[in-house]
Design a protein around this motif. Structure first.
Motif, short mmCIF file in Angstrom:
data_model
loop_
_atom_site.label_atom_id
_atom_site.label_comp_id
_atom_site.label_asym_id
_atom_site.label_seq_id
_atom_site.Cartn_x
_atom_site.Cartn_y
_atom_site.Cartn_z
N GLU A 43 -3.23 -2.54 4.45
CA GLU A 43 -2.38 -2.74 3.30
C GLU A 43 -3.20 -2.72 2.02
O GLU A 43 -4.29 -3.29 1.96
CB GLU A 43 -1.60 -4.06 3.41
CG GLU A 43 -0.61 -4.07 4.55
CD GLU A 43 0.28 -5.29 4.53
OE1 GLU A 43 0.03 -6.18 3.69
OE2 GLU A 43 1.20 -5.37 5.34
N SER A 70 -2.21 3.89 10.14
CA SER A 70 -1.17 3.48 9.22
C SER A 70 -1.78 2.83 7.99
O SER A 70 -2.71 2.03 8.09
CB SER A 70 -0.21 2.49 9.90
OG SER A 70 0.69 1.92 8.97
N ILE A 72 -0.35 1.02 4.32
CA ILE A 72 0.75 0.60 3.46
C ILE A 72 0.21 0.44 2.05
O ILE A 72 -0.73 -0.30 1.81
CB ILE A 72 1.36 -0.73 3.95
CG1 ILE A 72 1.98 -0.54 5.34
CG2 ILE A 72 2.42 -1.23 2.96
CD1 ILE A 72 2.50 -1.83 5.96
N THR A 112 9.60 -1.26 6.59
CA THR A 112 9.35 0.18 6.42
C THR A 112 10.57 0.96 6.87
O THR A 112 11.15 0.67 7.92
CB THR A 112 8.12 0.62 7.23
OG1 THR A 112 6.97 -0.09 6.76
CG2 THR A 112 7.87 2.12 7.07
N TYR A 190 6.59 7.06 4.53
CA TYR A 190 7.84 6.34 4.70
C TYR A 190 7.99 5.32 3.56
O TYR A 190 7.00 4.72 3.14
CB TYR A 190 7.87 5.58 6.03
CG TYR A 190 7.81 6.45 7.27
CD1 TYR A 190 8.95 6.72 8.01
CD2 TYR A 190 6.60 6.98 7.70
CE1 TYR A 190 8.90 7.51 9.14
CE2 TYR A 190 6.53 7.78 8.83
CZ TYR A 190 7.68 8.04 9.55
OH TYR A 190 7.61 8.82 10.68
N VAL A 192 8.58 1.83 1.78
CA VAL A 192 8.45 0.42 2.13
C VAL A 192 9.36 -0.37 1.19
O VAL A 192 9.32 -0.15 -0.04
CB VAL A 192 7.00 -0.07 2.00
CG1 VAL A 192 6.90 -1.57 2.26
CG2 VAL A 192 6.09 0.68 2.97
N GLU A 225 4.41 3.73 3.13
CA GLU A 225 3.55 3.60 4.30
C GLU A 225 3.21 5.00 4.79
O GLU A 225 4.10 5.80 5.11
CB GLU A 225 4.20 2.81 5.43
CG GLU A 225 3.29 2.70 6.65
CD GLU A 225 3.79 1.74 7.71
OE1 GLU A 225 3.08 1.59 8.73
OE2 GLU A 225 4.87 1.17 7.54
#
Length: 232
Positions: A43, A70, A72, A112, A190, A192, A225
């Protein structure tokens, strides 16, 4: 007298050391908040004052890690907009007309979205990237009959507006990951959302009591994300 001067000197020295701590208290507090997100490993908070190029450089550094699947990226200004209204707007009572109210507003966890809003696919040795701005709508799980103006006033977000989300990141597709030969890599973005939950009550025209109709969730975009999916 000498003893008094000695004590006074010690107090001045102590104050000179302590004062900078108080002066930087706000900065330290903000840094602690930012570190709380960064330490999670996937993140990242982006400062709105940074240029798109500067933001992309930081994001690319994270995406370059082949084992990071991944990332974010949250919008710093949107994180500050997390207040919960103390009052709600209630339609005026009329004879023979039902009354409604939205209350008990509380902050929820970030979520998400399930659908990608941007995608890039490539083979080993190729640098794939996404660079665009998407408009993501604020959504309400259920209005229970309440008007958009009442929901907006109660929740604190304009439920009729969208949020512009910047998507900017690239990565060079590696030949191998964890000893496995990579055939291709898909980089998807995607939305968030930050969320707020609320209760919806109704007072039928024939009653003097409020009935709980249900609980709803409002979602407003506050970041992206990035997900990397390898095909071996």
């Amino acid at each position: 007298m000498i003893k008094i001067l000695y004590i006074f000197s010690l107090l001045l020295l102590a104050f000179s050391i302590i004062k900078p701590v108080f002066a930087n208290e706000d900065t330290l507090s903000k840094n602690l908040i930012i570190n709380e997100y960064i330490e999670e490993g996937n993140e990242l908070i982006i400062d709105d004052s940074m240029t798109n190029s500067e933001q992309k450089t930081i994001i690319d550094e994270y995406l370059a890690n082949p084992e990071l699947e991944s990332l974010i990226v949250l919008n710093a200004s949107e994180l500050l907009d997390d207040s919960v209204p103390y009052e709600y707007i209630n339609p005026k009572a009329r004879l023979g007309v039902n009354m409604y109210k939205v209350n008990n507003i509380r902050n929820g966890s970030d979520v998400t979205g399930s659908s990608a809003i941007a995608t890039a696919i490539g083979e080993p040795g190729v640098t794939i990237g996404i660079s665009q701005t998407k408009s993501v709508a604020t959504t309400i799980s259920s209005s229970y009959g309440a008007s958009n103006s009442a929901l907006t006033a109660s929740i604190g977000w304009d439920v009729t507006k969208s949020t512009s989300v910047l998507i900017s990141g690239s990565v060079k597709v590696p030949n191998t990951v964890n000893g496995k030969k990579v055939a291709k890599l898909a980089l998807k973005a995607y939305p968030v959302y930050k969320t707020k939950k609320f209760d919806f009550h109704k007072m039928p025209w024939y009653s003097i009591y409020w009935d709980l109709e249900g609980t709803g969730t409002a979602k407003k975009a506050n970041g992206v994300e990035y997900k990397k999916t390898y095909t071996y």
